[in-house]
Design an enzyme around this catalytic site. Structure first.
Site, PDB file in Angstrom:
ATOM      1  N   CYS A  90      -4.245   0.760  -2.441  1.00  0.00           N
ATOM      2  CA  CYS A  90      -3.908  -0.462  -1.471  1.00  0.00           C
ATOM      3  C   CYS A  90      -2.893  -1.427  -2.270  1.00  0.00           C
ATOM      4  O   CYS A  90      -2.895  -1.222  -3.487  1.00  0.00           O
ATOM      5  CB  CYS A  90      -5.359  -1.304  -1.334  1.00  0.00           C
ATOM      6  SG  CYS A  90      -6.574  -0.449  -0.608  1.00  0.00           S
ATOM      7  N   CYS A 140     -10.765  -2.879  -4.088  1.00  0.00           N
ATOM      8  CA  CYS A 140      -9.933  -3.912  -4.745  1.00  0.00           C
ATOM      9  C   CYS A 140     -10.538  -5.142  -4.936  1.00  0.00           C
ATOM     10  O   CYS A 140     -10.208  -5.758  -6.061  1.00  0.00           O
ATOM     11  CB  CYS A 140      -8.806  -4.328  -3.498  1.00  0.00           C
ATOM     12  SG  CYS A 140      -7.717  -3.006  -3.057  1.00  0.00           S
ATOM     13  N   GLU A 168      -3.258  -4.704  -2.914  1.00  0.00           N
ATOM     14  CA  GLU A 168      -3.839  -5.458  -4.067  1.00  0.00           C
ATOM     15  C   GLU A 168      -3.859  -4.729  -5.513  1.00  0.00           C
ATOM     16  O   GLU A 168      -3.375  -5.381  -6.594  1.00  0.00           O
ATOM     17  CB  GLU A 168      -5.102  -5.675  -3.801  1.00  0.00           C
ATOM     18  CG  GLU A 168      -5.279  -6.702  -2.397  1.00  0.00           C
ATOM     19  CD  GLU A 168      -5.580  -5.902  -1.116  1.00  0.00           C
ATOM     20  OE1 GLU A 168      -4.876  -4.778  -1.037  1.00  0.00           O
ATOM     21  OE2 GLU A 168      -6.174  -6.181  -0.244  1.00  0.00           O
ATOM     22  N   CYS A 224     -10.430  -4.454   0.540  1.00  0.00           N
ATOM     23  CA  CYS A 224     -11.435  -3.681   0.670  1.00  0.00           C
ATOM     24  C   CYS A 224     -12.356  -3.668  -0.569  1.00  0.00           C
ATOM     25  O   CYS A 224     -12.073  -4.301  -1.308  1.00  0.00           O
ATOM     26  CB  CYS A 224     -10.823  -2.019   0.506  1.00  0.00           C
ATOM     27  SG  CYS A 224     -10.197  -1.370  -0.835  1.00  0.00           S
ATOM     28  N   ASN A 247       0.861  -1.186  -0.082  1.00  0.00           N
ATOM     29  CA  ASN A 247       0.190  -0.215  -0.130  1.00  0.00           C
ATOM     30  C   ASN A 247       0.805   1.206   0.030  1.00  0.00           C
ATOM     31  O   ASN A 247       1.749   1.157   0.614  1.00  0.00           O
ATOM     32  CB  ASN A 247      -1.005  -0.199   1.323  1.00  0.00           C
ATOM     33  CG  ASN A 247      -0.315  -0.285   2.245  1.00  0.00           C
ATOM     34  OD1 ASN A 247       0.463  -0.789   2.578  1.00  0.00           O
ATOM     35  ND2 ASN A 247      -1.160   0.343   3.550  1.00  0.00           N
ATOM     36  N   GLU A 272       0.360   5.396   0.463  1.00  0.00           N
ATOM     37  CA  GLU A 272      -0.453   6.354   1.201  1.00  0.00           C
ATOM     38  C   GLU A 272       0.042   7.829   0.677  1.00  0.00           C
ATOM     39  O   GLU A 272       1.239   7.946  -0.087  1.00  0.00           O
ATOM     40  CB  GLU A 272      -0.494   6.292   2.633  1.00  0.00           C
ATOM     41  CG  GLU A 272      -1.139   4.770   2.894  1.00  0.00           C
ATOM     42  CD  GLU A 272      -1.480   4.708   4.487  1.00  0.00           C
ATOM     43  OE1 GLU A 272      -0.660   5.608   5.149  1.00  0.00           O
ATOM     44  OE2 GLU A 272      -2.251   3.748   4.888  1.00  0.00           O
TER      45      GLU A 272
HETATM   46  N1  THU Z   1      -5.164  -1.377   2.578  1.00  0.00           N
HETATM   47  C1  THU Z   1      -4.661  -2.408   1.615  1.00  0.00           C
HETATM   48  O1  THU Z   1      -3.461  -2.027   1.157  1.00  0.00           O
HETATM   49  N2  THU Z   1      -5.438  -3.345   1.519  1.00  0.00           N
HETATM   50  C2  THU Z   1      -6.512  -3.784   1.943  1.00  0.00           C
HETATM   51  O2  THU Z   1      -6.908  -4.876   1.750  1.00  0.00           O
HETATM   52  C3  THU Z   1      -7.105  -3.149   3.017  1.00  0.00           C
HETATM   53  C4  THU Z   1      -6.461  -1.686   3.270  1.00  0.00           C
HETATM   54  C5  THU Z   1      -4.442  -0.348   2.979  1.00  0.00           C
HETATM   55  C6  THU Z   1      -5.110   1.140   2.490  1.00  0.00           C
HETATM   56  C7  THU Z   1      -4.368   1.994   3.248  1.00  0.00           C
HETATM   57  O3  THU Z   1      -3.079   2.418   3.138  1.00  0.00           O
HETATM   58  C8  THU Z   1      -4.424   1.337   4.808  1.00  0.00           C
HETATM   59  O4  THU Z   1      -4.486  -0.127   4.432  1.00  0.00           O
HETATM   60  C9  THU Z   1      -5.213   1.475   5.833  1.00  0.00           C
HETATM   61  O5  THU Z   1      -6.629   1.403   5.186  1.00  0.00           O
END
Ligand code: THU
Length: 156
Positions: free
Chosen positions: A72, A110, A74, A107, A61, A63
């Site tokens: 994310c 994704c 994925e 999420c 991920n 940000e």
């Molecule tokens: N996140 C992911 O990378 N994958 C997931 O399946 C759920 C959430 C990340 C997004 C964000 O950077 C952090 O986790 C918190 O939501």
């Protein structure tokens, strides 16, 4: 009135029970989580795709101070695959989160991108949700997103 049930089937394994290419994929996803850029959530996620040519594509991920601009793990991996290996098919997607005792649940956005990937390659792929102790394996994205929105919804 009709009431319906949807059952999903999944397999739970201890990480110690993994072997071969799934163990390698688990290790790749775990390693990828170390490249997460997550200064805001501090939630580090790694993903790894096993492709049909046996290569592995990873993601983590990423940000951003403008929160919705982040992505994310994925989708980082899936979009990389779409951009760099558009002819290859995804066989397995593993997502790993350290230090949690629940399955690393993807999420909704994704899941939607996973669904489009399945449609695009005309083949389902396994989705494996992993933490430090366990993995939860689904045979396809359908198990996690039974009422998926896809091209068929736009055309009918
Ligand atoms: N996140 C992911 O990378 N994958 C997931 O399946 C759920 C959430 C990340 C997004 C964000 O950077 C952090 O986790 C918190 O939501």
């Amino acid at each position: 009135m009709k009431s319906h049930n949807i059952n999903i089937q999944y397999t739970e394994l201890e990480v110690d029970e993994l072997s071969g290419e799934l163990l390698k994929l688990y290790q790749s996803a775990k390693k990828a989580s170390q490249t997460a850029y997550a200064p805001y959530s501090k939630f580090h996620v790694g993903s790894a795709l096993l492709m049909d040519d046996k290569t592995v594509i990873t993601g983590s991920n990423q940000e951003n101070a403008a929160y919705p601009s982040g992505l994310c793990a994925e989708r980082v991996a899936l979009f990389f695959a779409g951009a760099h290996a558009p002819q290859s098919k995804v066989l397995v997607l593993m997502v790993y989160v350290p230090g949690v005792n629940r399955p690393a649940a993807p999420c909704g956005s994704c899941l939607q991108v996973m669904a489009e990937t399945e449609d695009r390659q005309s083949n389902p792929f396994k989705v494996i949700l992993a933490n430090d102790e366990r993995v939860f394996m689904m045979n396809d994205v359908q198990a996690l997103l039974p009422f998926r929105f896809g091209k068929r919804n736009l055309l009918s």
